[in-house]
Design an enzyme around this catalytic site. Sequence first.
Site, PDB file in Angstrom:
ATOM      1  N   TYR A  89       0.871  -1.189   0.000  1.00  0.00           N
ATOM      2  CA  TYR A  89       0.000   0.000   0.000  1.00  0.00           C
ATOM      3  C   TYR A  89       0.904   1.233   0.000  1.00  0.00           C
ATOM      4  CZ  TYR A  89      -4.044  -2.914   1.369  1.00  0.00           C
ATOM      5  OH  TYR A  89      -5.047  -3.854   1.425  1.00  0.00           O
ATOM      6  N   LEU A 145     -18.422  -1.545   2.154  1.00  0.00           N
ATOM      7  CA  LEU A 145     -19.167  -0.462   1.504  1.00  0.00           C
ATOM      8  C   LEU A 145     -18.941  -0.496  -0.012  1.00  0.00           C
ATOM      9  CD1 LEU A 145     -18.423   2.385   4.072  1.00  0.00           C
ATOM     10  CD2 LEU A 145     -20.506   1.012   3.840  1.00  0.00           C
ATOM     11  N   ARG A 172     -16.230  -0.356  -1.476  1.00  0.00           N
ATOM     12  CA  ARG A 172     -15.232   0.704  -1.709  1.00  0.00           C
ATOM     13  C   ARG A 172     -15.861   2.100  -1.741  1.00  0.00           C
ATOM     14  NH1 ARG A 172     -14.143  -3.800  -4.325  1.00  0.00           N
ATOM     15  NH2 ARG A 172     -12.055  -4.660  -4.180  1.00  0.00           N
ATOM     16  N   GLY A 173     -16.945   2.258  -1.053  1.00  0.00           N
ATOM     17  CA  GLY A 173     -17.602   3.569  -1.006  1.00  0.00           C
ATOM     18  C   GLY A 173     -18.834   3.637  -1.890  1.00  0.00           C
ATOM     19  N   GLY A 233     -23.557   5.591   0.375  1.00  0.00           N
ATOM     20  CA  GLY A 233     -24.522   6.693   0.404  1.00  0.00           C
ATOM     21  C   GLY A 233     -23.859   8.029   0.125  1.00  0.00           C
TER      22      GLY A 233
END
Length: 328
Positions: free
Chosen positions: A54, A204, A206-207, A211
């Site tokens: 990363y 999620l 990745r978003g 929402g």
Amino acid sequence: MNTKTLGTLTTSAIGLGCMGMSPAYGDADRDESIATVHAALEAGITLLDTGDFYGAGHNELLLAEALHDVPRDTYQLSVKFGGQVSPDGAFLGFDGRPVAVKASAAYSLRRLGTEYIDIYRPARLDPTVDIEETVGAIGDLVDAGYVRRIGLSEVGAETIKRAASVRPITDLQIEYSLASRGIERDILDTCRDLGIGVTAYGVLSRGLISGHWTKSSGGQGDSRTASPRFSGENLDRNLALVETLRGVAEELGITVAQAAIAWVASRGDDIVPLVGARTRARLVESLGAVDVVLTDRQLAAIEAAIPADQVAGERYPTAHMAALDSER
Ligand SMILES: NC(=O)c1ccc[n+]([C@@H]2O[C@H](COP(=O)([O-])OP(=O)(O)OC[C@H]3O[C@@H](n4cnc5c(N)ncnc54)[C@H](OP(=O)(O)O)[C@@H]3O)[C@@H](O)[C@H]2O)c1
């Protein structure tokens, strides 16, 4: 914070995934990232997930900075290795050879400024190396005290069984969300048969199902813009599903992200959702999911809002999908 169990490891009910604090989803703010790690620890999160690739070591160095004055026995470091990146960030493949396992660990320990890693795992199966060899090498690190436990990532049922025949496996890290339910085919049962926990990432998507994602989100340096689920008509269809989930969440008095996280958390005491919060605001929202108690009916309504077979697009671009032993 409630606890959950991964194999024989007791850990916090949710973990913090730190990938987004290094370049992956566009730029991240260093000070805010460190403040988010501190806020997570203060809230009772003990499980911190990183990977040596990363930001080519950036994420581990950032964590070392954040954890400098924190007692080592108050948190658990889950570290992935094996992903190979070039200086320009290009992805080069995976290396699971025993020699690479040990060399990677040496550098991670130094970058993290720690004497041991709590859970050490290959990020992907290296198709040129038997999993028994990779796990055996991590086992040597366990025997030497550099690693406490062994994990896996994105591997399928057969590989899990082969790995577990060599050494006890603590957990499988794998994508699991309302939108990505592949582990329900046979992987989850295999883990449960073998007493292996699940660290669920991408809860999620990745978003995408947080929402907060809109058609104008993302931008330069954000790897999600290359993801099929975030592109073109697929994105329109997926965001329409999110609006259905928003309606359900609003009726329950929670946010969309909390509904998505709480649903994953509800899937078992052996499943720990990792949240990819990189700001305190997102973290606080995630933490709100931990205390949400939902009835079976409410969970069914959340599930019905995002039927996995109606989510448009694969969870990774084609080349990445091909590297997933878990999808074979
Ligand atoms: N083993 C593997 O192969 C693998 C692969 C990928 C990731 N992981 C691990 O899993 C972790 C989580 O993955 P991820 O980041 O892709 O998954 P995620 O938690 O599904 O998505 C995180 C994204 O959603 C946004 N978001 C919106 N609302 C949020 C909220 N309330 N809480 C948290 N995030 C919210 C985040 O913040 P912004 O709004 O700031 O963008 C971020 O962009 C990673 O950090 C990494 O440690 C493992």
